[in-house]
Design an enzyme around this catalytic site. Structure first.
Site, PDB file in Angstrom:
ATOM      1  N   ASN A  38       0.817  -1.222   0.000  1.00  0.00           N
ATOM      2  CA  ASN A  38       0.000   0.000   0.000  1.00  0.00           C
ATOM      3  C   ASN A  38       0.851   1.274   0.000  1.00  0.00           C
ATOM      4  OD1 ASN A  38      -2.373   1.429   0.005  1.00  0.00           O
ATOM      5  ND2 ASN A  38      -2.941   0.941   2.124  1.00  0.00           N
ATOM      6  N   HIS A 123     -14.347  -4.825  11.002  1.00  0.00           N
ATOM      7  CA  HIS A 123     -14.012  -3.525  11.589  1.00  0.00           C
ATOM      8  C   HIS A 123     -15.227  -2.673  11.876  1.00  0.00           C
ATOM      9  CE1 HIS A 123      -9.724  -3.353   9.677  1.00  0.00           C
ATOM     10  NE2 HIS A 123      -9.993  -4.539  10.190  1.00  0.00           N
ATOM     11  N   ARG A 148     -13.598  -5.714  15.636  1.00  0.00           N
ATOM     12  CA  ARG A 148     -12.618  -4.736  16.088  1.00  0.00           C
ATOM     13  C   ARG A 148     -13.322  -3.394  16.247  1.00  0.00           C
ATOM     14  NH1 ARG A 148      -7.744  -2.325  12.354  1.00  0.00           N
ATOM     15  NH2 ARG A 148      -9.333  -0.776  11.910  1.00  0.00           N
ATOM     16  N   TYR A 160      -6.950   6.728  13.975  1.00  0.00           N
ATOM     17  CA  TYR A 160      -6.740   5.536  13.170  1.00  0.00           C
ATOM     18  C   TYR A 160      -7.996   4.652  13.155  1.00  0.00           C
ATOM     19  CZ  TYR A 160      -5.952   0.938  11.784  1.00  0.00           C
ATOM     20  OH  TYR A 160      -6.152  -0.240  11.143  1.00  0.00           O
ATOM     21  N   ASP A 210      -7.153  -2.038  17.822  1.00  0.00           N
ATOM     22  CA  ASP A 210      -5.870  -1.802  17.155  1.00  0.00           C
ATOM     23  C   ASP A 210      -5.291  -0.462  17.621  1.00  0.00           C
ATOM     24  OD1 ASP A 210      -3.716  -1.633  15.445  1.00  0.00           O
ATOM     25  OD2 ASP A 210      -4.853  -2.071  13.616  1.00  0.00           O
ATOM     26  N   HIS A 212      -2.369   0.601  16.624  1.00  0.00           N
ATOM     27  CA  HIS A 212      -1.673   1.067  15.416  1.00  0.00           C
ATOM     28  C   HIS A 212      -0.345   1.756  15.735  1.00  0.00           C
ATOM     29  CE1 HIS A 212      -1.943   2.098  11.012  1.00  0.00           C
ATOM     30  NE2 HIS A 212      -2.483   0.907  11.057  1.00  0.00           N
ATOM     31  N   GLU A 236      -3.803  -4.798  19.533  1.00  0.00           N
ATOM     32  CA  GLU A 236      -2.937  -4.942  18.357  1.00  0.00           C
ATOM     33  C   GLU A 236      -1.909  -3.811  18.258  1.00  0.00           C
ATOM     34  OE1 GLU A 236      -5.227  -5.558  14.831  1.00  0.00           O
ATOM     35  OE2 GLU A 236      -3.719  -4.651  13.536  1.00  0.00           O
ATOM     36  N   GLU A 262       1.799  -7.066  11.322  1.00  0.00           N
ATOM     37  CA  GLU A 262       1.292  -6.774   9.972  1.00  0.00           C
ATOM     38  C   GLU A 262       2.324  -6.070   9.101  1.00  0.00           C
ATOM     39  OE1 GLU A 262      -2.218  -4.462  11.137  1.00  0.00           O
ATOM     40  OE2 GLU A 262      -1.336  -2.720  10.187  1.00  0.00           O
ATOM     41  N   ARG A 283       0.813 -11.528  13.228  1.00  0.00           N
ATOM     42  CA  ARG A 283      -0.061 -10.993  12.174  1.00  0.00           C
ATOM     43  C   ARG A 283       0.597 -10.881  10.799  1.00  0.00           C
ATOM     44  NH1 ARG A 283      -4.402  -8.759  12.090  1.00  0.00           N
ATOM     45  NH2 ARG A 283      -3.844  -6.699  11.280  1.00  0.00           N
ATOM     46  N   HIS A 312      -3.058 -10.313   8.988  1.00  0.00           N
ATOM     47  CA  HIS A 312      -3.550  -9.040   8.475  1.00  0.00           C
ATOM     48  C   HIS A 312      -4.422  -9.329   7.237  1.00  0.00           C
ATOM     49  CE1 HIS A 312      -2.179  -4.926   6.614  1.00  0.00           C
ATOM     50  NE2 HIS A 312      -3.281  -4.792   7.318  1.00  0.00           N
ATOM     51  N   ASP A 316      -6.271  -3.498   1.455  1.00  0.00           N
ATOM     52  CA  ASP A 316      -5.097  -3.266   0.602  1.00  0.00           C
ATOM     53  C   ASP A 316      -4.355  -4.567   0.280  1.00  0.00           C
ATOM     54  OD1 ASP A 316      -4.625  -1.897   3.510  1.00  0.00           O
ATOM     55  OD2 ASP A 316      -2.869  -3.068   2.969  1.00  0.00           O
ATOM     56  N   GLU A 339      -8.166 -11.483   9.850  1.00  0.00           N
ATOM     57  CA  GLU A 339      -8.792 -10.171   9.627  1.00  0.00           C
ATOM     58  C   GLU A 339      -9.506 -10.194   8.272  1.00  0.00           C
ATOM     59  OE1 GLU A 339      -6.036  -6.905   9.378  1.00  0.00           O
ATOM     60  OE2 GLU A 339      -7.594  -5.416   9.715  1.00  0.00           O
ATOM     61  N   TRP A 402       2.061   6.675  12.594  1.00  0.00           N
ATOM     62  CA  TRP A 402       0.683   6.534  12.137  1.00  0.00           C
ATOM     63  C   TRP A 402       0.283   5.066  12.282  1.00  0.00           C
ATOM     64  CZ3 TRP A 402      -1.711   3.725   8.108  1.00  0.00           C
ATOM     65  CH2 TRP A 402      -3.106   3.943   8.025  1.00  0.00           C
TER      66      TRP A 402
HETATM   67  O1  EZ4 Z   1      -3.514   0.346   8.527  1.00  0.00           O
HETATM   68  O2  EZ4 Z   1      -3.505  -2.135   5.968  1.00  0.00           O
HETATM   69  O3  EZ4 Z   1      -5.210  -3.986  11.174  1.00  0.00           O
HETATM   70  N1  EZ4 Z   1      -5.240  -3.399  10.142  1.00  0.00           N
HETATM   71  C1  EZ4 Z   1      -4.523  -2.309   9.847  1.00  0.00           C
HETATM   72  C2  EZ4 Z   1      -4.669  -1.763   8.456  1.00  0.00           C
HETATM   73  C3  EZ4 Z   1      -3.465  -0.955   8.005  1.00  0.00           C
HETATM   74  C4  EZ4 Z   1      -3.452  -0.849   6.498  1.00  0.00           C
HETATM   75  C5  EZ4 Z   1      -2.230  -0.113   5.987  1.00  0.00           C
HETATM   76  O4  EZ4 Z   1      -2.133  -0.250   4.606  1.00  0.00           O
HETATM   77  O5  EZ4 Z   1      -3.810  -1.814  10.698  1.00  0.00           O
HETATM   78  O6  EZ4 Z   1      -5.849  -1.038   8.346  1.00  0.00           O
HETATM   79 CO    CO Z   2      -3.491  -3.188  12.314  1.00  0.00          CO
END
Ligand code: EZ4
Ligand code: CO
Length: 402
Positions: A38, A123, A148, A160, A210, A212, A236, A262, A283, A312, A316, A339, A402
């Site tokens: 991605n 999600h 999630r 996020y 998550d 993130h 996560e 991931e 993941r 994951h 994407d 996921e 991020w």
């Molecule tokens: O942010 O795949 O758990 N899932 C994630 C995703 C990631 C994206 C980044 O390309 O964290 O949504």
């Molecule tokens: Co994630």
């Protein structure tokens, strides 16, 4: 002997960008691999077209392990998302071909089913708590067994994982979107809303969250402790995943299960996390961690240390990746969860897949190979559309993870 005659790389944007590898043998058998990274799609497309395809022509497609070793060791430069995604695409395509030649689905070649279906999580998100609770209700009604939950942090704006349209799609603009972040506000808020989800819906389903990569180890330890009564299925990516040592501190403080991986690409990236039992779910995906051949190696190591799988599976990753994931998930003894986010209709017109979803469980048809077809003509209607993932900034303007 059948040989690899052709290997083509397709870059298209049916709903979002995907890089797809198609290998054709001298017997006319084709295999597909997902090579989507991605926001950095063309780097993998070039790695494949300019560096790997010339090495593949004339080789025996049946020698999957040997080709994997040849591409990995032969590069001299090892690991990393671009290299491992390119090798993954070749590996997936060769498993697809092997299955078609044997007239068996890939999961049969991997040892056959260990389970009847693959539990997924989807999600739920909201711009505030009421809209999150509505979204959780929607997924409960759809029969998902695991959800999630992500919500925008009050006073901060976006965060996020908050969906704008039907599908969560973070890569949304031609230059990176910049999103505000406050660790203090998030840490105060997250335990409250996760508790509200349990108060409203009870404990009859798995709840995931998550982070993130946004906390330090001690902040993540505090969050993990604060949500113990919520009984998360997992927390996560509590901290940036590249520092494996960081997880030791989180582990010492909380019984909340931890998932990561991931963005990791090889068995070396997760070795200490697994062997020191610092995580509960790994993941890594079939697309970003070297294909079916390498992912199974990671999952087998994980099985020795009570670490389960939780690949994951965001949008994407293409439907080719999802199918390959389900073939692996059906077979490995230590499967945990997969996921899953549905792809948009344009994507599904280009990738025709045998993957099915029923009551929150994925399954496969008995089609040989991976069971996915790529419609090149349909893909041509959707040219590559450059996109970037967002960047997070703290309230003082400095860059955050991020
Ligand atoms: O942010 O795949 O758990 N899932 C994630 C995703 C990631 C994206 C980044 O390309 O964290 O949504
Ligand atoms: Co994630």
């Amino acid at each position: 002997m059948s040989t690899i005659e052709r290997a083509e790389v397709f870059v298209a944007s049916p709903g979002r960008n995907f890089v797809t590898l198609r290998i054709t043998t001298s017997d006319g058998v084709t295999g597909l691999g997902d090579a989507t990274l991605n926001g950095r799609e063309l780097a993998v497309a070039s790695y494949l077209k300019d560096h790997l395809v010339p090495l593949l022509i004339g080789r025996d497609p049946a020698r999957i392990e040997d080709i994997w070793q040849y591409l990995y060791r032969g590069a001299y430069w090892r690991r990393g998302p671009v290299t491992m995604t390119a090798i993954a695409a070749v590996d997936m395509a060769l498993w697809d071909i092997k299955g078609k030649v044997a007239n068996l689905p890939v999961y049969q070649l991997l040892g056959g089913r260990s389970r009847d279906g693959v539990m997924v999580y989807s999600h739920a998100s909201g711009t505030d708590v009421p809209s999150l609770l509505d979204d959780v209700a929607r997924f409960r009604d759809l029969g998902y067994q695991a959800i999630r939950a992500q919500t925008a942090v009050p006073g901060i704006g976006g965060s996020y994982g908050v969906r704008k349209g039907v599908v969560y799609e973070p890569a949304s603009t031609s230059l990176p979107d910049e999103q505000p972040w406050s660790t203090e506000a998030y840490l105060d808020f997250a335990p409250t809303y996760l508790t509200q989800v349990r108060e409203k819906f009870g404990f009859g389903f798995h709840l995931l969250h998550d982070v993130h990569h946004r906390l330090t180890p001690i902040e993540a330890a505090r969050l993990g402790k604060a949500v113990e009564d919520v009984r998360l299925f997992w927390m996560e990516d509590p901290t940036p995943a590249e520092n494996q040592d960081a997880f030791r501190l989180i582990r010492q403080h909380t019984t909340t299960p931890i998932a990561t991986g991931e963005i990791l690409n090889s068995i070396w990236d997760v070795k200490d996390l697994i062997t020191e039992q610092l995580i509960d779910y790994v993941r890594t995906t079939v697309t970003h961690a070297g294909g079916i051949t390498h992912l199974r190696r990671i999952f087998d190591l994980a099985a020795l240390y009570h670490v389960r799988t939780g690949s994951h599976g965001a949008t994407d990753l293409s439907p080719v990746s999802l199918a390959a994931a389900v073939h692996v998930d059906l077979t490995v003894p230590n499967f945990g969860i997969q996921e899953y986010m549905p792809h948009v209709a344009e994507t599904m017109e280009v990738f025709r897949t045998g993957v099915t979803l029923e009551k929150g469980m994925l399954n496969l048809s008995d089609a040989p190979g991976l069971g996915v077809e790529y419609d090149e003509k349909a893909a041509e209607r959707h040219p590559y559309d450059p996109r970037y993932l967002p960047v997070a900034r703290r309230l003082d303007g400095s860059v955050h993870d991020w």
